[in-house]
Design an enzyme around this catalytic site. Structure first.
Site, PDB file in Angstrom:
ATOM      1  N   ASP A 176      -5.154  22.388  -8.834  1.00  0.00           N
ATOM      2  CA  ASP A 176      -6.619  23.149  -8.136  1.00  0.00           C
ATOM      3  C   ASP A 176      -5.637  23.707  -6.738  1.00  0.00           C
ATOM      4  O   ASP A 176      -5.782  22.999  -5.652  1.00  0.00           O
ATOM      5  CB  ASP A 176      -7.631  22.799  -7.983  1.00  0.00           C
ATOM      6  N   HIS A 177      -5.312  24.974  -6.651  1.00  0.00           N
ATOM      7  CA  HIS A 177      -4.751  25.351  -5.168  1.00  0.00           C
ATOM      8  C   HIS A 177      -5.607  25.150  -4.410  1.00  0.00           C
ATOM      9  O   HIS A 177      -4.989  25.152  -3.146  1.00  0.00           O
ATOM     10  CB  HIS A 177      -3.806  26.772  -5.445  1.00  0.00           C
ATOM     11  N   GLU A 215     -15.611  37.066  -2.536  1.00  0.00           N
ATOM     12  CA  GLU A 215     -14.440  37.915  -2.667  1.00  0.00           C
ATOM     13  C   GLU A 215     -14.785  39.536  -2.355  1.00  0.00           C
ATOM     14  O   GLU A 215     -15.911  39.747  -2.845  1.00  0.00           O
ATOM     15  CB  GLU A 215     -13.661  37.503  -3.944  1.00  0.00           C
ATOM     16  N   ASP A 234     -14.504  30.409 -13.664  1.00  0.00           N
ATOM     17  CA  ASP A 234     -13.384  30.702 -13.078  1.00  0.00           C
ATOM     18  C   ASP A 234     -13.331  29.913 -11.478  1.00  0.00           C
ATOM     19  O   ASP A 234     -12.398  29.588 -11.096  1.00  0.00           O
ATOM     20  CB  ASP A 234     -13.372  32.330 -12.913  1.00  0.00           C
ATOM     21  N   HIS A 239     -12.738  25.072  -8.097  1.00  0.00           N
ATOM     22  CA  HIS A 239     -12.548  25.129  -6.715  1.00  0.00           C
ATOM     23  C   HIS A 239     -13.914  24.601  -6.223  1.00  0.00           C
ATOM     24  O   HIS A 239     -13.811  23.712  -4.997  1.00  0.00           O
ATOM     25  CB  HIS A 239     -12.542  26.542  -6.167  1.00  0.00           C
ATOM     26  N   LYS A 337     -17.733  38.278  -6.727  1.00  0.00           N
ATOM     27  CA  LYS A 337     -16.724  39.525  -6.160  1.00  0.00           C
ATOM     28  C   LYS A 337     -17.338  40.706  -5.853  1.00  0.00           C
ATOM     29  O   LYS A 337     -18.621  40.725  -5.957  1.00  0.00           O
ATOM     30  CB  LYS A 337     -16.098  39.815  -7.745  1.00  0.00           C
TER      31      LYS A 337
END
Length: 489
Positions: A176-177, A215, A234, A239, A337
């Site tokens: 998980d970046h 975002e 997503d 996250h 988004k």
């Protein structure tokens, strides 16, 4: 070698010609190389369907580095020496027989091999089978798995079971970046490295916690994946829940992978399931329509997608962690988004003082708020009350003032690393601290699946919101019913 922190001698990158490799993986590996952090003898083999030989791939990688590296990181000699580490083997990941050729290219793995796997979930079974058949899944091999790792609990278990046939849990690194971001790790330093937070970091001191990932972009080139996933799968399923766990977990006994992941797993197991009849009151879904973002007119989701869709591009949730520390404290999660600004942050609102001595003199108090901004800037800010200068003839005037700790400014002399640099180095060195364990993943999906089941039971359709806004108005009502306002400043 399993469970040790021994660096590997080789790295194998699947999807080596893809967007992630060009934008993140190759620049990250170069950054580690340029700073002398990679093992001196480490070789990197890329593989993908595209036909390249070693020389072609080195030219491909050089072009990517020139495009995506910051100017101050470009060094011709270091780029040249980095490219010498790179090799390439064309390979169709679905072709089980082709793994023998790939294994021949990689060569002897007795000194350790790390595999970075970024592929569609449908390819996990042939990839794992192929790696095992070709001798690329033995005790000296560890694997890093890039999401998506399923789309619900059942598919996640299926993937985990498939991986487990060849790789033990201590050789499996789920990525998980967000956990590689410097500010995310600073959450632990902030909480457990400062004595004055712990006494009030609980239901007695905190009124509510808000986590926002907003975002400004739309679909971009992710239409095929995103329309099948939506905002809940997503962003929330990985996250946002990881951020929630870092904020809510108990103090680990020490800073290592097992201790930290044990405490995160306890948080996920303590999250209150949202029953179908409670879903309408505790969740909001939305889908962006046409509007303006940063002064530019943009299309709505359906027009951008080119077909009808009920996929949510926005979700807001009121969640609870049912344990001693957090009983009664709402966690508000919000992501979307095409929102008004790009922002990832955690806002912790503390409870107000029990009595205001300033009220009879006109002084108005606001509760203190701790803001942890993850992007685009990185800072920690505490909003505190202070008295305005003056003689106070007409009453005391109080103002909310920020105390700022800008990580960018405070550590200006230190290199700012992107998340994948840290995660790739940890994969190479065998440190699992910032990777996600199987029980965490499955506990997250169990909670997410209950919400989706509630949406289905209630025939929930996303509400339209204009691009360039903070989402549907119902998201405001979600918090306002509790007397809480989203931290939008």
């Amino acid at each position: 070698m399993p469970g040790t922190r021994q660096p590997v001698a080789k790295l194998l990158l699947f999807g080596a010609t893809g967007d992630l490799a060009q934008r993140m993986l190759l620049p990250s590996l170069y950054g580690l190389h340029a700073d002398g952090l990679l093992p001196e003898a480490l070789t990197i083999t890329g593989t993908a369907r595209a036909e390249h030989d070693d020389a072609d791939y080195q030219k491909f990688a050089e072009k990517a580095l020139k495009q995506f590296l910051p100017e101050d990181r470009k060094d011709a000699d270091k780029i040249k020496s980095f490219l010498h580490r790179l090799g390439y083997q064309p390979h169709d990941a679905s072709d089980v027989e082709g793994y023998k050729t790939l294994a021949e290219k990689v060569g002897d793995v007795s000194g350790g091999l790390a595999i970075f796997l970024s592929t569609a979930p449908s390819l996990f079974e042939p990839v794992i089978k192929g790696l095992a058949t070709a001798g690329l899944a033995g005790e000296t091999v560890r694997i890093g798995l890039e999401k998506p790792l399923g789309y619900d609990l059942a598919s996640s278990r299926e993937i985990n079971d498939t991986v487990a046939t060849a790789f033990s849990e201590d050789r499996t690194f789920r990525i998980d970046h967000y956990l590689g971001k410097e500010t995310v790790q600073n959450i632990m330093a902030l909480r457990f490295g400062n004595s004055f937070f712990e006494p009030i970091w609980n239901a007695q001191g905190i009124d509510n916690i808000q986590i926002t990932i907003a975002e400004t972009v739309g679909l971009e080139d992710r239409a095929s994946y995103y329309d099948g996933a939506g905002a809940l799968r997503d962003m929330v399923a990985n996250h946002m829940l990881q951020l929630l766990a870092l904020v809510a977990m108990e103090a680990p006994a020490k800073f290592d992978g097992a201790a930290i992941r044990d405490e995160k797993a306890k948080v996920f197991r303590s999250m209150r399931p949202i029953a179908p009849d409670q879903v309408p009151a505790n969740t909001v879904t939305g889908q962006y329509g046409a509007g303006a973002v940063k002064g530019e007119i943009v299309k709505g989701y359906i027009d951008e997608l080119g077909q009808p869709s009920t996929t949510e591009t926005f979700v807001a949730i009121k969640a609870h962690v049912d344990n001693w520390r957090w009983q009664g404290v709402p966690f508000y999660l919000r992501t979307g988004k095409r929102m008004t600004t790009r922002r990832s942050e955690i806002a912790i609102q503390f409870k107000p003082v029990p009595h205001s001595m300033f009220r009879n003199r006109g002084g108005l108090l606001q509760p203190n708020v701790l803001v942890i901004r993850l992007q685009p800037e990185e800072y920690i800010q505490i909003l505190m009350m202070a008295k305005e200068p003056g003689l106070d003839r007409e009453g005391i005037r109080l103002r909310e003032l920020p105390l700022n700790l800008s990580l960018d400014a405070a550590f200006a002399g230190k290199p700012r690393r992107i998340a994948y640099e840290r995660l790739l180095l940890d994969l190479i060195e065998g440190d699992q601290t910032l990777f996600v364990r199987r029980d965490e993943v499955e506990a997250q999906w169990e909670w997410i699946d209950a919400i989706r089941a509630g949406w289905t039971a209630n025939d929930t359709k996303p509400k339209s919101y204009p691009s360039g806004s903070w989402g549907p108005s119902a998201a405001i009502a979600l918090t306002e019913r509790d007397g809480v306002t989203w931290q939008d400043d």
